[in-house]
Each structure stands twice: as C-alpha cells, then as structure tokens.
Design an enzyme around this catalytic site. Structure first.
Site, PDB file in Angstrom:
ATOM      1  NE  ARG A  27      10.216 -11.449 -14.930  1.00 12.45           N
ATOM      2  CZ  ARG A  27       9.710 -11.501 -16.162  1.00 12.45           C
ATOM      3  NH1 ARG A  27       8.534 -12.063 -16.355  1.00 12.45           N
ATOM      4  NH2 ARG A  27      10.351 -11.010 -17.184  1.00 12.45           N
ATOM      5  CG  PHE A  41       4.989  -6.300 -13.001  1.00 12.39           C
ATOM      6  CD1 PHE A  41       4.310  -5.625 -11.990  1.00 12.39           C
ATOM      7  CD2 PHE A  41       4.486  -6.221 -14.303  1.00 12.39           C
ATOM      8  CE1 PHE A  41       3.147  -4.906 -12.266  1.00 12.39           C
ATOM      9  CE2 PHE A  41       3.328  -5.498 -14.583  1.00 12.39           C
ATOM     10  CZ  PHE A  41       2.661  -4.851 -13.561  1.00 12.39           C
ATOM     11  NE  ARG A  45      -0.896  -0.627  -0.344  1.00 12.75           N
ATOM     12  CZ  ARG A  45      -1.444  -1.611   0.350  1.00 12.75           C
ATOM     13  NH1 ARG A  45      -0.700  -2.402   1.077  1.00 12.75           N
ATOM     14  NH2 ARG A  45      -2.747  -1.817   0.313  1.00 12.75           N
ATOM     15  CE  LYS A  55      -9.725  -2.143   4.200  1.00 11.48           C
ATOM     16  NZ  LYS A  55      -8.955  -2.915   3.225  1.00 11.48           N
ATOM     17  CG  ASP A  72      -5.548  -3.861   2.808  1.00  8.29           C
ATOM     18  OD1 ASP A  72      -5.770  -3.542   3.992  1.00  8.29           O
ATOM     19  OD2 ASP A  72      -5.970  -3.203   1.848  1.00  8.29           O
ATOM     20  CD  GLU A 139      -5.907  -7.730  -0.175  1.00 14.02           C
ATOM     21  OE1 GLU A 139      -7.065  -7.845   0.246  1.00 14.02           O
ATOM     22  OE2 GLU A 139      -5.505  -6.722  -0.793  1.00 14.02           O
ATOM     23  CG  ASN A 148      -1.979  -4.145 -12.710  1.00 15.70           C
ATOM     24  OD1 ASN A 148      -2.347  -3.947 -11.545  1.00 15.70           O
ATOM     25  ND2 ASN A 148      -0.868  -3.634 -13.195  1.00 15.70           N
TER      26      ASN A 148
HETATM   27  P1  0O2 Z   1      -5.720   0.518  -1.654  1.00 17.93           P
HETATM   28  O1  0O2 Z   1      -4.463   0.248  -0.921  1.00 17.93           O
HETATM   29  O2  0O2 Z   1      -5.995   1.950  -1.827  1.00 17.93           O
HETATM   30  O3  0O2 Z   1      -5.828  -0.268  -2.901  1.00 17.93           O
HETATM   31  P2  0O2 Z   1     -12.840  -3.179   1.234  1.00 17.93           P
HETATM   32  O4  0O2 Z   1     -11.717  -2.187   1.327  1.00 17.93           O
HETATM   33  O5  0O2 Z   1     -13.694  -3.215   2.428  1.00 17.93           O
HETATM   34  O6  0O2 Z   1     -13.595  -3.014  -0.069  1.00 17.93           O
HETATM   35  P3  0O2 Z   1     -11.708  -5.786   1.926  1.00 17.93           P
HETATM   36  O7  0O2 Z   1     -12.872  -6.615   2.297  1.00 17.93           O
HETATM   37  O8  0O2 Z   1     -10.795  -5.340   3.008  1.00 17.93           O
HETATM   38  O9  0O2 Z   1     -12.171  -4.554   1.031  1.00 17.93           O
HETATM   39  O10 0O2 Z   1     -10.816  -6.579   0.947  1.00 17.93           O
HETATM   40  P4  0O2 Z   1     -10.951  -6.884  -0.578  1.00 17.93           P
HETATM   41  O11 0O2 Z   1     -12.236  -6.414  -1.149  1.00 17.93           O
HETATM   42  O12 0O2 Z   1     -10.598  -8.304  -0.757  1.00 17.93           O
HETATM   43  O13 0O2 Z   1      -9.757  -6.019  -1.153  1.00 17.93           O
HETATM   44  C1  0O2 Z   1      -9.643  -4.654  -1.042  1.00 17.93           C
HETATM   45  C2  0O2 Z   1      -8.589  -4.213  -2.017  1.00 17.93           C
HETATM   46  O14 0O2 Z   1      -8.868  -4.772  -3.303  1.00 17.93           O
HETATM   47  C3  0O2 Z   1      -8.612  -2.731  -2.225  1.00 17.93           C
HETATM   48  O15 0O2 Z   1      -7.750  -2.113  -1.333  1.00 17.93           O
HETATM   49  C4  0O2 Z   1      -8.131  -2.574  -3.649  1.00 17.93           C
HETATM   50  O16 0O2 Z   1      -6.717  -2.671  -3.720  1.00 17.93           O
HETATM   51  C5  0O2 Z   1      -8.741  -3.791  -4.313  1.00 17.93           C
HETATM   52  N1  0O2 Z   1     -10.086  -3.513  -4.810  1.00 17.93           N
HETATM   53  C6  0O2 Z   1     -11.237  -4.030  -4.334  1.00 17.93           C
HETATM   54  N2  0O2 Z   1     -12.293  -3.581  -5.043  1.00 17.93           N
HETATM   55  C7  0O2 Z   1     -11.797  -2.774  -5.999  1.00 17.93           C
HETATM   56  C8  0O2 Z   1     -12.408  -2.008  -7.046  1.00 17.93           C
HETATM   57  O17 0O2 Z   1     -13.626  -1.980  -7.256  1.00 17.93           O
HETATM   58  N3  0O2 Z   1     -11.562  -1.285  -7.826  1.00 17.93           N
HETATM   59  C9  0O2 Z   1     -10.203  -1.274  -7.640  1.00 17.93           C
HETATM   60  N4  0O2 Z   1      -9.479  -0.533  -8.464  1.00 17.93           N
HETATM   61  N5  0O2 Z   1      -9.618  -1.972  -6.644  1.00 17.93           N
HETATM   62  C10 0O2 Z   1     -10.397  -2.704  -5.836  1.00 17.93           C
HETATM   63  P5  0O2 Z   1      -8.131  -0.749  -0.619  1.00 17.93           P
HETATM   64  O18 0O2 Z   1      -8.403  -0.999   0.813  1.00 17.93           O
HETATM   65  O19 0O2 Z   1      -9.154  -0.016  -1.399  1.00 17.93           O
HETATM   66  O20 0O2 Z   1      -6.779   0.029  -0.593  1.00 17.93           O
HETATM   67  P1  0O2 Z   2       0.312   4.960  -5.214  1.00 12.94           P
HETATM   68  O1  0O2 Z   2       0.452   5.481  -6.607  1.00 12.94           O
HETATM   69  O2  0O2 Z   2      -0.290   5.941  -4.277  1.00 12.94           O
HETATM   70  O3  0O2 Z   2      -0.413   3.637  -5.196  1.00 12.94           O
HETATM   71  P2  0O2 Z   2      10.917  -1.828  -5.886  1.00 12.94           P
HETATM   72  O4  0O2 Z   2      11.840  -0.646  -5.925  1.00 12.94           O
HETATM   73  O5  0O2 Z   2      10.326  -2.160  -7.230  1.00 12.94           O
HETATM   74  O6  0O2 Z   2      11.468  -3.000  -5.164  1.00 12.94           O
HETATM   75  P3  0O2 Z   2       8.900  -0.079  -4.738  1.00 12.94           P
HETATM   76  O7  0O2 Z   2       9.265   1.007  -5.692  1.00 12.94           O
HETATM   77  O8  0O2 Z   2       9.001   0.228  -3.266  1.00 12.94           O
HETATM   78  O9  0O2 Z   2       9.675  -1.423  -4.997  1.00 12.94           O
HETATM   79  O10 0O2 Z   2       7.429  -0.437  -4.961  1.00 12.94           O
HETATM   80  P4  0O2 Z   2       6.750  -1.381  -6.069  1.00 12.94           P
HETATM   81  O11 0O2 Z   2       6.761  -2.754  -5.502  1.00 12.94           O
HETATM   82  O12 0O2 Z   2       7.372  -1.184  -7.396  1.00 12.94           O
HETATM   83  O13 0O2 Z   2       5.299  -0.839  -6.156  1.00 12.94           O
HETATM   84  C1  0O2 Z   2       4.694   0.051  -5.267  1.00 12.94           C
HETATM   85  C2  0O2 Z   2       3.365   0.498  -5.891  1.00 12.94           C
HETATM   86  O14 0O2 Z   2       2.613  -0.643  -6.273  1.00 12.94           O
HETATM   87  C3  0O2 Z   2       2.494   1.215  -4.896  1.00 12.94           C
HETATM   88  O15 0O2 Z   2       2.513   2.551  -5.244  1.00 12.94           O
HETATM   89  C4  0O2 Z   2       1.095   0.674  -5.107  1.00 12.94           C
HETATM   90  O16 0O2 Z   2       0.342   1.488  -5.954  1.00 12.94           O
HETATM   91  C5  0O2 Z   2       1.241  -0.568  -5.840  1.00 12.94           C
HETATM   92  N1  0O2 Z   2       0.943  -1.784  -5.089  1.00 12.94           N
HETATM   93  C6  0O2 Z   2       1.727  -2.862  -5.045  1.00 12.94           C
HETATM   94  N2  0O2 Z   2       1.181  -3.835  -4.366  1.00 12.94           N
HETATM   95  C7  0O2 Z   2       0.025  -3.400  -3.921  1.00 12.94           C
HETATM   96  C8  0O2 Z   2      -0.994  -4.001  -3.123  1.00 12.94           C
HETATM   97  O17 0O2 Z   2      -0.956  -5.144  -2.715  1.00 12.94           O
HETATM   98  N3  0O2 Z   2      -2.056  -3.256  -2.847  1.00 12.94           N
HETATM   99  C9  0O2 Z   2      -2.150  -2.007  -3.286  1.00 12.94           C
HETATM  100  N4  0O2 Z   2      -3.214  -1.332  -2.945  1.00 12.94           N
HETATM  101  N5  0O2 Z   2      -1.199  -1.392  -4.061  1.00 12.94           N
HETATM  102  C10 0O2 Z   2      -0.135  -2.093  -4.359  1.00 12.94           C
HETATM  103  P5  0O2 Z   2       2.658   3.660  -4.143  1.00 12.94           P
HETATM  104  O18 0O2 Z   2       4.094   4.039  -4.105  1.00 12.94           O
HETATM  105  O19 0O2 Z   2       2.106   3.190  -2.850  1.00 12.94           O
HETATM  106  O20 0O2 Z   2       1.830   4.829  -4.721  1.00 12.94           O
END
Ligand code: 0O2
Ligand code: 0O2
Length: 204
Positions: A27, A41, A45, A55, A72, A139, A148
């Site tokens: 950026r 942005f 995490r 999982k 991931d 990931e 988003n």
């Molecule tokens: P988190 O950290 O809670 O977001 P699977 O978990 O089996 O469905 P897979 O095959 O491991 O998925 O990978 P995929 O589908 O490429 O990516 C999974 C992640 O994509 C999820 O993380 C979500 O962050 C996002 N994602 C996928 N499908 C959806 C959806 O329907 N709605 C939303 N809001 N996000 C989605 P996790 O594991 O759920 O963890």
């Molecule tokens: P929640 O609400 O449970 O998800 P910085 O101070 O900006 O350098 P910081 O504060 O450590 O960094 O974290 P950042 O990068 O601002 O963002 C962290 C939040 O982004 C997480 O919230 C996640 O919700 C979301 N997030 C970012 N990347 C991913 C990703 O690849 N997969 C998923 N599933 N979520 C992501 P928290 O804190 O985990 O709380």
C-alpha cells in the site's frame, strides 16, 4: 498431544507480524507512485487455540498432520477497493520471491453456497527462527470492502446462532451477498467510465 501451544504457535506469530508489514508495504508503495492504492488495509491473526481444536475435530485432523492440513493457522486479509484489484494483488503475490503459492480458491467467481466471496491463497512462507529456518503455511484472503462487510456480519451472525442460522435468515444473507456483489460491479463500471472520460497518465 501438543502441550506447549505457545511454542507451537510462535513461528506462526512471527510470520503473521512479518507478512503484515510486507503487505502493508505494498500500500505504501502504491501511494508513493500514485495518489490511490487498490489496497485499503491489511489485517492478520494467529488462529486462537480453541478455534484450532474445534476445526481439528470438525475436519478430523490429527496433531501429526496439523501443520500441513490446517492452512489458516496464520491468516492474513487484504481488503481492496474494486473486484479487479483482487486479481492484481494476487498477481503481485504470485511474483514475490518470499511467498510461494501452493493452493488457490477463487470464491469470487465461484461463490460459496452461503453467498461468501473472497479469493483465498495458501502460501508457503519461510520464517527464520533462532534455531533455524521453519516453513509454515498461511492463508491470505483477498476481498473487496463490500465482500468484507458481508463476511464480517455473516460471521458474527453465525457465531450468534452457533452455526444454526434459521433458513429464512440464511436466504436473506444469500440475497444480500448478491446485492453486495452488484454494488461491487456498479462501482467498477463507474470507475471505468470515469477513466474513459478523464484518462490519467498511468492508464493511457
Ligand atoms: P475463522 O478464523 O473463524 O474465520 P472450512 O473451514 O472447512 O469451511 P477450508 O476448506 O479450510 O474451510 O478453507 P476455505 O473455505 O478456503 O476458508 C475458510 C475460511 O474462509 C473461514 O475460516 C472464513 O474465514 C472464510 N469463510 C469461508 N466460508 C465463509 C462463509 O460462508 N462466511 C464467512 N463469513 N466466512 C467464510 P474459518 O476456519 O471459518 O475460521
Ligand atoms: P475476532 O473479532 O474474534 O475475529 P495491528 O495492531 O493492526 O498491527 P492487530 O490489532 O493484532 O494488528 O490485528 P489486525 O491485523 O488489525 O486484525 C485482527 C483481526 O482481523 C482479527 O480479530 C480477525 O477478526 C481479523 N482477521 C484478520 N485476518 C484474518 C484472517 O486471515 N482470517 C480470519 N479469520 N480473521 C482475520 P481478532 O482479534 O482475532 O478477533
């Protein structure tokens, strides 16, 4: 049995911090050469231990295969302005020498049944630890601001309903994902029309 989660997750934490700096650097570079950046942005995490355990159970992943099968544990998210920017960012990552793409899932063209859209890239990343180099998987999710917005709300509703979203709500979410994608497409059209009538040097 992983007794010491802190030391298991340490390289993932180091990797997430490094990659946030590197991706945010993109950026900075865009803004240095142009007044706008496709990247709005970057967040990142390390997956919390309770989510990893949940999982593992859901996907029948055992501990010996955790590193290869849970892609991931380190998660980065790049939020961009327009749908086309997603593909531009993916190409930037593809040409980097410090990240190797091992898998790609295009949920932008092929959205999930829920309505979810994003481009997922799984990369291999080398972290220099004090006891030597360590390769980890991470990931990267690349999505527009509109995708988003939808994913954040859908994720929290899923959490609220503990994964059991009522069918009528699920249907409305699916429809709102489509409306949100139409907004993305409309924004892209507006931008390309503006560029046609008011071409900037870079786009000549
Ligand atoms: P988190 O950290 O809670 O977001 P699977 O978990 O089996 O469905 P897979 O095959 O491991 O998925 O990978 P995929 O589908 O490429 O990516 C999974 C992640 O994509 C999820 O993380 C979500 O962050 C996002 N994602 C996928 N499908 C959806 C959806 O329907 N709605 C939303 N809001 N996000 C989605 P996790 O594991 O759920 O963890
Ligand atoms: P929640 O609400 O449970 O998800 P910085 O101070 O900006 O350098 P910081 O504060 O450590 O960094 O974290 P950042 O990068 O601002 O963002 C962290 C939040 O982004 C997480 O919230 C996640 O919700 C979301 N997030 C970012 N990347 C991913 C990703 O690849 N997969 C998923 N599933 N979520 C992501 P928290 O804190 O985990 O709380």
């Amino acid at each position: 049995m992983i007794k010491d989660w802190n030391s298991f997750l340490l390289p993932y934490g180091v990797a997430v911090e490094e990659m946030k700096v590197k991706l945010r650097g993109l950026r900075k570079q865009y803004l240095e050469y142009d007044s706008e950046s496709p990247i709005e942005f970057v967040t990142g995490r390390v997956k919390p231990v309770d989510s990893i355990l949940e999982k593992m159970q859901r996907r029948h992943i055992d501990e010996e295969h955790l590193e290869e099968e849970m892609q991931d544990i380190a998660g980065l998210r790049i939020v961009v302005q327009f749908v086309e920017d997603i593909y531009e960012v993916v190409e930037l990552i593809r040409h980097r020498e410090d990240m190797t793409i091992v898998e790609e899932r295009d949920y932008v063209k092929y959205n999930k049944a829920s309505g979810y859209r994003s481009y997922h890239i799984v990369i291999e990343y080398n972290v220099e630890m004090i006891n030597g180099p360590k390769k980890i998987l991470a990931e990267i999710q690349v999505r527009t601001m509109s995708m988003n917005f939808w994913a954040t709300i859908e994720h929290s509703l899923n959490y609220k309903y503990q994964g059991q979203v009522p069918p009528d709500v699920a249907k409305r979410l699916e429809r709102s994902a489509e409306v949100s994608f139409q907004l993305d497409q409309e924004m892209s059209e507006i931008r390309s029309e503006i560029r046609e009538t008011n071409p900037r040097k870079e786009h000549d």
